[in-house]
Design a protein around this motif. Structure first.
Motif, PDB file in Angstrom:
ATOM      1  N   ASN A   1       3.922   6.136   7.556  1.00  0.00           N
ATOM      2  CA  ASN A   1       3.887   5.913   6.264  1.00  0.00           C
ATOM      3  C   ASN A   1       3.288   4.705   5.847  1.00  0.00           C
ATOM      4  O   ASN A   1       2.275   4.839   5.099  1.00  0.00           O
ATOM      5  CB  ASN A   1       5.516   5.758   5.930  1.00  0.00           C
ATOM      6  N   LEU A   2       3.155   3.724   6.782  1.00  0.00           N
ATOM      7  CA  LEU A   2       2.534   2.462   6.550  1.00  0.00           C
ATOM      8  C   LEU A   2       0.764   2.713   6.620  1.00  0.00           C
ATOM      9  O   LEU A   2       0.289   2.399   5.680  1.00  0.00           O
ATOM     10  CB  LEU A   2       2.841   1.336   7.371  1.00  0.00           C
ATOM     11  N   SER A   3       0.559   3.431   7.645  1.00  0.00           N
ATOM     12  CA  SER A   3      -0.691   3.610   7.730  1.00  0.00           C
ATOM     13  C   SER A   3      -1.349   4.605   6.572  1.00  0.00           C
ATOM     14  O   SER A   3      -2.392   4.466   6.299  1.00  0.00           O
ATOM     15  CB  SER A   3      -0.926   4.166   9.016  1.00  0.00           C
ATOM     16  N   ARG A   4      -0.429   5.574   6.350  1.00  0.00           N
ATOM     17  CA  ARG A   4      -1.043   6.460   5.035  1.00  0.00           C
ATOM     18  C   ARG A   4      -0.915   5.853   3.727  1.00  0.00           C
ATOM     19  O   ARG A   4      -2.187   5.881   3.294  1.00  0.00           O
ATOM     20  CB  ARG A   4       0.166   7.597   5.204  1.00  0.00           C
ATOM     21  N   GLU A   5       0.025   5.088   3.482  1.00  0.00           N
ATOM     22  CA  GLU A   5       0.410   4.522   2.325  1.00  0.00           C
ATOM     23  C   GLU A   5      -0.661   3.114   2.059  1.00  0.00           C
ATOM     24  O   GLU A   5      -1.189   3.062   0.939  1.00  0.00           O
ATOM     25  CB  GLU A   5       1.574   3.984   1.936  1.00  0.00           C
ATOM     26  N   LYS A   6      -0.934   2.157   3.210  1.00  0.00           N
ATOM     27  CA  LYS A   6      -1.567   1.242   2.908  1.00  0.00           C
ATOM     28  C   LYS A   6      -2.845   1.339   3.623  1.00  0.00           C
ATOM     29  O   LYS A   6      -3.719   0.421   3.473  1.00  0.00           O
ATOM     30  CB  LYS A   6      -0.916   0.107   4.023  1.00  0.00           C
ATOM     31  N   GLY A   7      -3.383   2.402   3.922  1.00  0.00           N
ATOM     32  CA  GLY A   7      -4.666   2.494   4.696  1.00  0.00           C
ATOM     33  C   GLY A   7      -5.029   1.536   5.757  1.00  0.00           C
ATOM     34  O   GLY A   7      -6.101   1.344   5.958  1.00  0.00           O
ATOM     35  N   VAL A   8      -3.962   1.244   6.445  1.00  0.00           N
ATOM     36  CA  VAL A   8      -4.002   0.415   7.694  1.00  0.00           C
ATOM     37  C   VAL A   8      -4.567   1.422   8.957  1.00  0.00           C
ATOM     38  O   VAL A   8      -4.118   2.545   9.199  1.00  0.00           O
ATOM     39  CB  VAL A   8      -2.819  -0.315   8.027  1.00  0.00           C
ATOM     40  N   ALA A   9      -5.343   0.823   9.826  1.00  0.00           N
ATOM     41  CA  ALA A   9      -5.665   1.435  11.030  1.00  0.00           C
ATOM     42  C   ALA A   9      -4.621   0.995  12.046  1.00  0.00           C
ATOM     43  O   ALA A   9      -4.652  -0.153  12.200  1.00  0.00           O
ATOM     44  CB  ALA A   9      -7.388   1.192  11.469  1.00  0.00           C
ATOM     45  N   THR A  10      -4.275   2.040  12.693  1.00  0.00           N
ATOM     46  CA  THR A  10      -3.344   1.878  13.753  1.00  0.00           C
ATOM     47  C   THR A  10      -3.780   2.329  15.065  1.00  0.00           C
ATOM     48  O   THR A  10      -4.142   3.323  15.296  1.00  0.00           O
ATOM     49  CB  THR A  10      -2.082   2.556  13.285  1.00  0.00           C
TER      50      THR A  10
END
Lengths: 309, 331, 326
Positions: free
Chosen positions: C198-207
């Motif tokens: 969810n974090l990567s989707r919502e915040k656009g973070v590359a993981t």
């Protein structure tokens, strides 16, 4: 055939990390060479020098207070000069180092042989056994080794006649230093044993009904002894210092068989009348000896304890 | 005890005193704290079969393994191996006899082998302990045979454990465990410290040895896929109790206990077919377990009865399940 | 532009017996909002790659070749002082054991506000509000009350959530999660994976999700990079790699994972084990274990070759003739 196995063995040794670390530590090499030389000089004293400084029959009062060879009035027959009774300082130092080393090594062997078994038992069993042993060790640690040695020395001195006391002086000293410093070996061994006893190879040994004593000797001991022996090296230096201190105070080795500490004490009274060499050279030897042993101990600790690297 | 069962565990209880030191307890007026790691567990294992215990960390599955192995003295209950009650056995020779027939493989391939011993001595230790070799040569012959049997070479006996990889060490552990010619092996997470490709090798070795030697396994794992591959019967544990004992086919096709169901749903799916539903919450602190059925705070089917009354195992077809909801036909 | 772009990096450990190349000629990049799974056996070099990005390689290991670009900026050889700033502000790091990332002596609230204040200019009250917001975001119930709790008062899963909150403090553009779920139970594992997704989707973070667990990769990652003996064996879309692995190692790895309901008597497995770094064979590191190895496999390392149109690349001579990665 034999040559092959020796060269193979040497290839293994020279390729080993320990050898590598040793050869890349000039300080350790110098310290080791110094230690070996001092050991050789101490234990080979009767071959290396013609003087027998502690034989009452060989006193040469005419040659008393001779300065070292390079000073004015010095003589190449007494390289480091003589003391107030005409004894050769170099020979005295050689014999004195022998006494110091014997006391240092034997007393550490004694404390290690008390400390390691007690440490393993405390660490392996835990619970009240551990509490009892370690509280006892704590109590003993609060009393400085010198105080314990003084106490034991005092008791033997009052209960034994002075002739008997002179004979037993060295064993008494070894025992008092040895008994005083076992707790630190027990502590190190205990912490190792506490870690090992939780490991599954101990459980595997229990599983086949190995008696507890056998588990402690065959499995725990080989796995915890390393760090303890490394600390013991430094312990030898400490024991030599304690012995020297006691002898300097006049409660250690009697002056008939002087150790380095005794020699320093004897020479100390001449320091202000100008005969500096009588106390300086034994003291210098003591410093070099203790420093070398300490440096070797430090190197061993750093090499065999990967956590510090 | 039925003839075909090699092991029967009845009402096993394993409590640990985890109280702080006496003085601290006195000063803070704290009561004694007891961790009920295993609280009334019963199961049996048929000769030549694999019985597995599965559950999350802290559910007590490893404690059961160690208690059965005799490494812990149970607080209560019976452990009967080959008709001998291990929990009450006093006779030394009887205990020796039981322990020869039962060996254990541990989780960590690093901690289970004494680093100061040569591999051949590690493997020979049980042979010596039970005096199974006529002489030194016989002993070496047995050790070499075992090394080859587990897929190592006979010359590996001269080496020390640190010269081997994790998988090879686990082979050494297996060779050692087999050296006393046991009938029953306790395997406590034997592959969870290994990489997947190596895990497959070790699991295959274990199944092959079972076929060859007719071994019985008590297999402990947290990995349901590994459990599925290895087991005939499975016991699902939660907080020191067993919630379901069932044949393998039933567990995966017809899970009954809500915890079993949720556990199955929580497994990541390689094929990405279904979206897994994470289980709510976490395993509670076993020192202060919830009242009634210990699973009730996380259970979607919990009602008042579940909060108060502890369920007992009941028989449902081939399975045994401890759940009020199953009993009341609510699920 | 990719958030992180690693091209052709090598990580070497000089030892007295010669230089060990722990990671060799490895390239990968991660876009904003994307999760790249990095999978491999222990010792394959997957964690080293993550550590190299954040400048946390343990000496004497160091990057000897290649570049690491973060948002286009070369951070390969930045001095430690510069790197520390980036680590706090641009890159969040999550390790396997939450306890190593949390200081047991401070409340989690204090650790969060401290981290925020070091990197952002804001008042203490604002920082606290932000910290509570973060705790809420990572799914810690009643964050206001938990704010003053110490790490030991949290369960394993909750601690890992706190670590994630800590990593999110300064709105990083890249998160490196090294085995974030390995120490957790299956049921909790799923919760943490969902959170990371969810974090990567919502915040656009590359993981970058480093793990040995293919199941976790299958659940969470968009693309996956398979590392074998310090080299990239295969990279591609997660479904293609899992469903149709191209590199023989990936294929062997996928086959050896036991699956529920498979009912196999013996599990397929790869013979042997991954070579040690000092005993890596000539050519393809996998060739001694590979059933289809050819003479070229024993001589030359295979380049990454495109195996299909869907951006799947494998370092295997079996696909010789396809597009080569340069």
């Amino acid at each position: 055939m034999k040559d092959v196995s020796i060269s193979k063995w040497w290839a293994g040794v020279s390729d080993h990390d320990v050898t590598y670390s040793f050869l890349h530590s000039p300080v350790t090499i110098v310290a080791t060479v110094a230690t070996i030389l001092m050991f050789a000089a101490a234990f080979g004293a009767s071959f290396l020098t013609i003087y027998t400084p502690f034989d009452p029959g060989s006193l040469e009062l005419r040659e008393a207070f001779m300065p070292p060879a390079w000073e004015q009035g010095g003589n190449s027959e007494h390289l480091l000069g003589t003391d107030g009774q005409g004894r050769d300082i170099l020979a005295a130092i050689m014999y004195g180092t022998q006494v110091s080393l014997v006391v240092g090594i034997l007393s550490v062997l004694l404390s290690v042989s008390i400390g390691i078994p007690l440490g393993i038992i405390a660490g392996y069993y835990g619970g009240w056994v551990d509490t009892a042993i370690m509280r006892f060790a704590d109590i003993q640690l609060t009393i400085p080794p010198i105080l314990i040695a003084l106490m034991i020395d005092g008791i033997t001195r009052t209960t034994l006649s002075s002739e008997v006391h002179e004979i037993v002086a060295i064993p008494v000293l070894i025992i008092s230093i040895g008994v005083a410093s076992w707790p630190q070996y027990a502590r190190i061994t205990r912490s190792g044993a506490m870690v090992e006893r939780r490991k599954d190879y101990i459980a595997a040994a229990k599983l086949i009904q190995t008696p507890t004593a056998a588990i402690m000797v065959r499995h725990v001991l080989p796995n915890v002894i390393g760090p303890t022996l490394i600390v013991a090296t430094i312990g030898v230096a400490v024991a030599i210092i304690i012995e020297a201190t006691l002898s300097f105070l006049g409660v250690g080795i009697p002056s008939t068989t002087p150790s380095l500490g005794t020699l320093i004490r004897i020479g100390n009274s001449f320091l202000f009348s100008g005969e500096w060499w009588i106390t300086f050279f034994p003291a210098f030897t003591l410093v070099i000896l203790v420093l070398s042993v300490n440096l070797i101990g430090d190197w061993l600790r750093d090499t065999f304890n990967p956590k510090l690297r | 005890m039925s003839e075909q069962n090699i092991l029967e565990v009845q009402g096993l209880k394993m409590y640990f005193d985890v109280s702080p030191p006496f003085v601290t307890r006195l000063l803070n007026r704290m009561p004694k704290q007891v961790l009920k790691a295993v609280d009334g567990l019963s199961f049996s294992i048929e000769r030549g079969k694999t019985f597995s215990l599965v559950g999350e960390s802290g559910c007590g599955k490893s404690t059961v393994a160690r208690a059965v192995a005799g490494l812990y003295t149970p607080t209560g209950g019976d452990i009967i191996i080959d008709g001998q009650n291990l929990a009450t056995a006093k006779d030394r020779s009887k205990i020796t006899d039981i322990s020869r027939q039962m060996q254990m493989i541990f989780q960590s391939p690093y901690a289970s082998l004494d680093p100061r011993w040569r591999v051949r001595d590690i493997i020979a230790e049980p042979i010596r302990a039970f005096k199974l070799a006529a002489n030194k040569e016989d002993e070496w012959r047995q050790v070499e045979q075992l090394l080859v049997q587990v897929g190592l070479s006979a010359s590996d006996g001269e080496k020390y454990p640190h010269e081997f990889s994790g998988g090879q060490r686990q082979r050494i552990s297996i060779a050692r465990a087999l050296s006393s010619k046991p009938e029953f092996l306790i395997c406590d997470e034997p592959t969870s410290a290994l990489d997947v490709s190596v895990q497959a090798q070790i699991l295959n070795l274990m199944t092959a040895l079972q076929d060859e030697l007719g071994l019985t396994y008590l297999f402990i794992s947290h990995d349901l896929a590994v459990i599925d591959h290895m087991s005939d019967w499975i016991g699902v544990m939660y907080l020191g109790r067993v919630c379901e004992i069932t044949p393998k086919s039933e567990l995966f096709s017809n899970p009954r206990h809500p915890y079993t169901r949720l556990l199955l749903e929580a497994i990541p799916d390689l094929k990405g077919r279904s979206h897994r539903k994470p289980l709510k919450g976490e395993v509670p602190n076993p020192i202060t377990p919830p009242s009634g059925c210990t699973f009730h705070p996380r259970c979607p089917y919990a009602n008042e009865r579940c909060k108060q009354e502890q369920p007992v195992l009941g028989e449902y077809g081939p399975s045994q399940v401890a759940c009020h909801a199953v009993e009341e036909f609510r699920i | 532009m990719a958030v992180i772009d690693i091209s052709n990096i090598s990580i070497e450990f000089p030892t007295r017996r010669g230089v060990l190349t722990a990671v060799e000629n490895l390239s990968l990049s991660i876009e904003a909002g994307e999760i790249l799974g990095v999978v491999g056996e222990s010792g394959a070099g997957k964690s080293l790659t993550g550590n190299a990005i954040v400048g946390l390689l343990e000496p004497p290991g160091h990057v000897t070749a290649g570049t690491i670009l973060l948002n286009g900026r070369d951070i390969t050889h930045l001095p430690e002082s510069e790197m520390r700033k980036i680590r706090g502000a641009k890159i969040g790091v999550i390790f396997q054991d939450p306890l190593t990332s949390l200081d047991p002596l401070y409340t989690i609230g204090r650790q969060l506000t401290q981290t925020i204040l070091t990197h952002k200019k804001m008042s203490h009250a604002e920082a606290k509000a932000r910290a509570i917001e973060l705790l809420n975001e990572v799914g810690i119930p009643a964050p206001e009350q938990r704010f003053d709790a110490f790490p030991h008062e949290f369960s394993g899963g909750m601690r890992q959530r706190v670590v994630i909150a800590l990593a999110l403090c300064c709105d990083p553009c890249l998160i490196i999660a090294d085995e974030p779920t390995t120490a957790l139970d299956v049921s909790v594992q799923a919760q943490i994976i969902d959170l990371l997704k969810n974090l990567s989707r919502e915040k656009g973070v590359a993981t970058m999700l480093v793990t040995h667990d293919m199941g976790v990769i299958a659940e969470a990652a968009d693309r996956v990079a398979v590392i074998y003996s310090g080299r990239l064996a295969e990279i591609g879309d997660v479904r293609s790699v899992i469903d149709a692995p191209k590199h023989p190692y990936t294929r062997g790895l996928m086959d050896s994972i036991p699956q529920i309901g498979q009912n196999l008597k013996t599990l397929p497995n790869i013979i042997g084990a991954m070579p040690r770094l000092d005993a890596r064979p000539e050519g393809c590191a996998f060739n001694p274990r590979c059933a289809k190895s050819k003479s070229i496999c024993r001589q030359q390392t295979a380049p990454l070759i495109e195996t299909g149109s869907d951006g799947q690349w494998a370092a295997c001579w079996a696909y010789e003739g396809g597009n080569k990665y340069v």
